[in-house]
Design an enzyme around this catalytic site. Structure first.
Site, PDB file in Angstrom:
ATOM      1  N   SER A   1       0.831  -1.198   0.000  1.00 33.03           N
ATOM      2  CA  SER A   1       0.000   0.000   0.000  1.00 33.03           C
ATOM      3  C   SER A   1       0.876   1.262   0.000  1.00 33.03           C
ATOM      4  O   SER A   1       1.687   1.429  -0.900  1.00 33.03           O
ATOM      5  CB  SER A   1      -0.963  -0.036   1.192  1.00 33.03           C
ATOM      6  OG  SER A   1      -1.953   0.953   1.066  1.00 33.03           O
TER       7      SER A   1
ATOM      8  N   ASP B   1      -8.239  -3.216  -7.389  1.00 26.90           N
ATOM      9  CA  ASP B   1      -7.729  -2.930  -6.046  1.00 26.90           C
ATOM     10  C   ASP B   1      -8.846  -2.334  -5.181  1.00 26.90           C
ATOM     11  O   ASP B   1      -9.384  -1.270  -5.481  1.00 26.90           O
ATOM     12  CB  ASP B   1      -6.555  -1.958  -6.151  1.00 26.90           C
ATOM     13  CG  ASP B   1      -5.935  -1.667  -4.801  1.00 26.90           C
ATOM     14  OD1 ASP B   1      -4.930  -2.298  -4.474  1.00 26.90           O
ATOM     15  OD2 ASP B   1      -6.476  -0.804  -4.076  1.00 26.90           O
TER      16      ASP B   1
ATOM     17  N   HIS C   1      -6.604  -5.774  -1.519  1.00 27.93           N
ATOM     18  CA  HIS C   1      -5.584  -4.726  -1.413  1.00 27.93           C
ATOM     19  C   HIS C   1      -4.488  -5.270  -0.512  1.00 27.93           C
ATOM     20  O   HIS C   1      -4.720  -5.523   0.664  1.00 27.93           O
ATOM     21  CB  HIS C   1      -6.193  -3.450  -0.828  1.00 27.93           C
ATOM     22  CG  HIS C   1      -5.217  -2.319  -0.679  1.00 27.93           C
ATOM     23  ND1 HIS C   1      -4.658  -1.677  -1.767  1.00 27.93           N
ATOM     24  CD2 HIS C   1      -4.701  -1.713   0.422  1.00 27.93           C
ATOM     25  CE1 HIS C   1      -3.847  -0.727  -1.334  1.00 27.93           C
ATOM     26  NE2 HIS C   1      -3.851  -0.737  -0.003  1.00 27.93           N
TER      27      HIS C   1
END
Length: 380
Positions: free
Chosen positions: A156, A252, A319
């Site tokens: 991330s 995502d 994610h």
């Protein structure tokens, strides 16, 4: 799953960094967790950067100082290592016996900020770039300076950091070290939200301004474009010289929930159930999401022109997939071309076979899992 397969690793508080002004938002020292390498991996190093979004203004950043994302005082003393950080060969065959480090994220700028002055009203420090340099310097002194192989990875906001700092990381290591980078769910794209607003572009511009990030973004990009645009990987990656692998979903979940459909663009909550689970989306919503996928594939498309770049782009509504054991390497992990993420990254790193695969559109991949994320984690 994390508890079942993860080994708890103690924290290292880097108190010596404070003298250099390399501190978290609240002025506390940076931190990392280190599980030492063994056997044939004793001179190999994997540095993995924690994720956790960003803070784009003083109020937002001040709120973080009450959490682990702004203060090492709030961090757990031990965290489980799993997935790409696991020390078990069966769960992480490529990197299990390497020195595996998880760098804690407490600056809110993907380690790009560096403002000399402490914010007068709040006492906030915007020093992420200094934190990155201090942690790497400490690891170099503890043995990484003799590394045979090294990987900079992250998830991330940490995955974005692994892109923005990839060439920088290469430059800090000995010239004889084989250095590569792995970005997991860090390829945030510059697209308009469903209302037509450039929400994420303005948000990233505010991050760059608040943290004074411009001077720490790749000069190969900032010499051509506005600094805030150089927070987006699509404008940076064509110039990255170090080999890099992208693990990502074309759907995502974080980007769909925060970039395509931020709360401000959906005031009546008509997307709420869809954002929680893609299976709840209407045909019209799926059409919008499919358009996002095509924009994402266009933005990442330049990667495929290089043999040293790799990618595993699946169609799972997820994610971050490298730290979760069930998505990294388990019997029911997501597959592309009959290959797990762990297998693809391992074969790419060791130059066994290149891997650049893009999944078919949703919902064609039967190996995808249901969503695994905290619905309470938002952009702002």
């Amino acid at each position: 799953m994390l508890k079942a397969t993860g080994v708890p690793i103690g924290i290292t508080i880097l108190k010596t960094a404070v003298a250099r002004g390399a501190v978290c938002l609240d002025g506390s020292p940076p931190a990392y967790h280190w599980d030492k390498g063994f056997g044939s991996g004793v001179n190999n190093w994997l540095v993995h950067i924690e994720g956790g979004g960003w803070c784009h203004n003083v109020t937002n950043c001040l709120g973080r100082t009450n959490t682990r994302l702004g203060s090492s005082k709030k961090m757990q003393k031990e965290i489980p290592f799993s997935g790409i950080l696991s020390n078990r060969q069966s769960l992480n065959p490529g990197f299990y016996n390497w020195n595996r480090i998880k760098v804690r994220y407490c600056d809110g700028s993907s380690f790009t900020g560096d403002v000399e002055a402490v914010h007068p009203a709040t006492g906030l420090y915007f020093r992420g770039a200094r934190v990155f340099r201090a942690v790497i310097a400490d690891l170099l002194a503890k043995g990484m300076g003799k590394a045979e192989n090294a990987v900079l990875s992250g998830c991330s906001a940490g995955g974005l950091a692994s892109i923005l700092h990839c060439d920088n990381f290469r430059a800090l290591l000995p010239s004889g070290t084989i250095v590569k980078c792995v970005s997991d769910a860090g390829y945030f794209i510059n697209v308009k939200d469903i209302s037509g607003a450039q929400h994420i572009q303005q948000y990233f511009a505010d991050v760059v301004t608040t943290h004074g990030s411009a001077k720490n973004l790749p000069p190969s990009c900032t010499s051509k474009l506005r600094p805030d645009l150089c927070f987006f990987p699509q404008y940076v990656v064509p110039q990255i010289r170090t080999p890099i692998f992208y693990v990502h979903s074309a759907y995502d979940s974080w980007q769909i929930r925060n970039i395509l459909v931020p709360g401000v663009a959906d005031p009546h909550g008509t997307w709420r159930n869809c954002k929680l689970n893609i299976k709840n989306c209407s045909p019209a919503q799926l059409k919008t999401i499919e358009s996002f996928r095509l924009q994402f594939l266009t933005a990442i498309g330049g990667v495929s022109n290089s043999a040293v770049k790799g990618m595993f782009i699946d169609s799972c509504y997820l994610h971050c997939q490298t730290e979760m054991q069930e998505t990294w390497l388990m019997p029911n992990s997501p597959l592309l071309n009959k290959m797990t993420i762990a297998g693809a990254v391992r074969d790419w790193f060791y130059d066994r076979t290149p891997f650049q695969k893009i999944d078919c559109p949703y919902s064609c991949n039967p190996t995808c899992h249901p969503p695994m994320f905290d619905p309470n984690v938002h952009l702002e």
